[in-house]
Design a protein around this motif. Structure first.
Motif, PDB file in Angstrom:
ATOM      1  N   THR A  62       3.517  -1.986   5.857  1.00 53.58           N
ATOM      2  CA  THR A  62       2.862  -1.249   4.775  1.00 53.58           C
ATOM      3  C   THR A  62       3.234  -1.839   3.420  1.00 53.58           C
ATOM      4  O   THR A  62       2.372  -2.051   2.561  1.00 53.58           O
ATOM      5  CB  THR A  62       3.239   0.241   4.827  1.00 53.58           C
ATOM      6  N   ALA A  63       4.517  -2.135   3.230  1.00 55.30           N
ATOM      7  CA  ALA A  63       4.970  -2.707   1.960  1.00 55.30           C
ATOM      8  C   ALA A  63       4.312  -4.059   1.694  1.00 55.30           C
ATOM      9  O   ALA A  63       3.889  -4.348   0.566  1.00 55.30           O
ATOM     10  CB  ALA A  63       6.486  -2.849   1.960  1.00 55.30           C
ATOM     11  N   VAL A  64       4.207  -4.872   2.732  1.00 57.69           N
ATOM     12  CA  VAL A  64       3.585  -6.189   2.573  1.00 57.69           C
ATOM     13  C   VAL A  64       2.098  -6.047   2.225  1.00 57.69           C
ATOM     14  O   VAL A  64       1.593  -6.732   1.335  1.00 57.69           O
ATOM     15  CB  VAL A  64       3.770  -7.038   3.854  1.00 57.69           C
ATOM     16  N   LEU A  65       1.413  -5.141   2.924  1.00 53.33           N
ATOM     17  CA  LEU A  65      -0.012  -4.952   2.659  1.00 53.33           C
ATOM     18  C   LEU A  65      -0.262  -4.357   1.276  1.00 53.33           C
ATOM     19  O   LEU A  65      -1.207  -4.756   0.581  1.00 53.33           O
ATOM     20  CB  LEU A  65      -0.647  -4.090   3.740  1.00 53.33           C
TER      21      LEU A  65
ATOM     22  N   THR B  14      -5.723  -0.500  -7.569  1.00 57.10           N
ATOM     23  CA  THR B  14      -6.807  -0.422  -6.595  1.00 57.10           C
ATOM     24  C   THR B  14      -6.516  -1.323  -5.399  1.00 57.10           C
ATOM     25  O   THR B  14      -6.709  -0.924  -4.240  1.00 57.10           O
ATOM     26  CB  THR B  14      -8.144  -0.814  -7.252  1.00 57.10           C
ATOM     27  N   GLY B  15      -6.032  -2.518  -5.657  1.00 53.76           N
ATOM     28  CA  GLY B  15      -5.676  -3.428  -4.566  1.00 53.76           C
ATOM     29  C   GLY B  15      -4.553  -2.864  -3.708  1.00 53.76           C
ATOM     30  O   GLY B  15      -4.576  -2.977  -2.476  1.00 53.76           O
ATOM     31  N   ALA B  16      -3.571  -2.236  -4.357  1.00 56.72           N
ATOM     32  CA  ALA B  16      -2.472  -1.620  -3.616  1.00 56.72           C
ATOM     33  C   ALA B  16      -2.984  -0.484  -2.738  1.00 56.72           C
ATOM     34  O   ALA B  16      -2.566  -0.336  -1.582  1.00 56.72           O
ATOM     35  CB  ALA B  16      -1.409  -1.113  -4.583  1.00 56.72           C
ATOM     36  N   ALA B  17      -3.895   0.321  -3.273  1.00 59.27           N
ATOM     37  CA  ALA B  17      -4.462   1.432  -2.496  1.00 59.27           C
ATOM     38  C   ALA B  17      -5.230   0.905  -1.283  1.00 59.27           C
ATOM     39  O   ALA B  17      -5.127   1.460  -0.179  1.00 59.27           O
ATOM     40  CB  ALA B  17      -5.377   2.279  -3.379  1.00 59.27           C
ATOM     41  N   LEU B  18      -5.975  -0.179  -1.468  1.00 57.99           N
ATOM     42  CA  LEU B  18      -6.700  -0.771  -0.335  1.00 57.99           C
ATOM     43  C   LEU B  18      -5.734  -1.342   0.700  1.00 57.99           C
ATOM     44  O   LEU B  18      -5.970  -1.246   1.904  1.00 57.99           O
ATOM     45  CB  LEU B  18      -7.670  -1.842  -0.833  1.00 57.99           C
ATOM     46  N   GLY B  19      -4.627  -1.922   0.228  1.00 54.97           N
ATOM     47  CA  GLY B  19      -3.606  -2.404   1.155  1.00 54.97           C
ATOM     48  C   GLY B  19      -2.982  -1.273   1.948  1.00 54.97           C
ATOM     49  O   GLY B  19      -2.740  -1.392   3.154  1.00 54.97           O
ATOM     50  N   TRP B  20      -2.739  -0.163   1.285  1.00 50.34           N
ATOM     51  CA  TRP B  20      -2.184   1.023   1.960  1.00 50.34           C
ATOM     52  C   TRP B  20      -3.168   1.553   3.007  1.00 50.34           C
ATOM     53  O   TRP B  20      -2.771   1.895   4.115  1.00 50.34           O
ATOM     54  CB  TRP B  20      -1.853   2.084   0.917  1.00 50.34           C
TER      55      TRP B  20
ATOM     56  N   ALA C 140      -5.388  -0.188   4.573  1.00 48.47           N
ATOM     57  CA  ALA C 140      -5.385  -1.152   5.679  1.00 48.47           C
ATOM     58  C   ALA C 140      -4.184  -0.900   6.584  1.00 48.47           C
ATOM     59  O   ALA C 140      -4.296  -0.990   7.809  1.00 48.47           O
ATOM     60  CB  ALA C 140      -5.366  -2.567   5.130  1.00 48.47           C
ATOM     61  N   ALA C 141      -3.048  -0.555   5.991  1.00 43.74           N
ATOM     62  CA  ALA C 141      -1.852  -0.278   6.783  1.00 43.74           C
ATOM     63  C   ALA C 141      -2.044   0.956   7.667  1.00 43.74           C
ATOM     64  O   ALA C 141      -1.564   0.998   8.809  1.00 43.74           O
ATOM     65  CB  ALA C 141      -0.635  -0.083   5.875  1.00 43.74           C
ATOM     66  N   ILE C 142      -2.759   1.929   7.168  1.00 39.65           N
ATOM     67  CA  ILE C 142      -3.023   3.136   7.959  1.00 39.65           C
ATOM     68  C   ILE C 142      -3.947   2.811   9.135  1.00 39.65           C
ATOM     69  O   ILE C 142      -3.757   3.284  10.243  1.00 39.65           O
ATOM     70  CB  ILE C 142      -3.660   4.235   7.087  1.00 39.65           C
ATOM     71  N   ILE C 143      -4.952   1.986   8.878  1.00 43.77           N
ATOM     72  CA  ILE C 143      -5.924   1.620   9.913  1.00 43.77           C
ATOM     73  C   ILE C 143      -5.272   0.777  10.998  1.00 43.77           C
ATOM     74  O   ILE C 143      -5.562   0.947  12.180  1.00 43.77           O
ATOM     75  CB  ILE C 143      -7.127   0.902   9.289  1.00 43.77           C
ATOM     76  N   ILE C 144      -4.402  -0.119  10.577  1.00 45.30           N
ATOM     77  CA  ILE C 144      -3.730  -1.001  11.552  1.00 45.30           C
ATOM     78  C   ILE C 144      -2.738  -0.172  12.284  1.00 45.30           C
ATOM     79  O   ILE C 144      -2.400   0.029  13.262  1.00 45.30           O
ATOM     80  CB  ILE C 144      -3.031  -2.178  10.844  1.00 45.30           C
TER      81      ILE C 144
END
Length: 95
Positions: free
Chosen positions: A5-8, A83-89, A91-95
């Protein structure tokens, strides 16, 4: 927060900040002005028609052109990074 999650989240924030100027230029909002035949030119034309012949100060087109010409402000950089951080978060939830 897990390592993935932190990396994403970090990668999403950094990637968005790096990509934003490239996307603006690709859309036609350049340092030299709006590129002919680009998406930016079409947006400018539509905005001018809707506004009676000119692009209103403070409009979306004006703001994007200012960012394309001078770069993102600190506040805009923070918003893009967030916004990029939120999208990364997400993605972490989906993965």
């Amino acid at each position: 927060m897990g390592l993935l999650t932190a990396v994403l989240v970090g990668g999403g924030a950094a990637g968005a900040v790096v990509a934003a100027p490239l996307v603006l230029t690709g859309a036609g909002f350049t340092a030299a002005g709006i590129a002919a035949g680009s998406i930016a030119a079409k947006m400018m034309s539509a905005a001018a028609i809707a506004n009676g012949g000119g692009v209103a100060a403070g409009s979306l087109v004006a703001g994007l052109q200012a960012a394309g010409a001078a770069g993102l402000s600190g506040a805009a950089t923070a918003a893009v990074g967030g916004t990029g951080a939120a999208l990364g978060w997400l993605a972490a939830i989906i993965i």
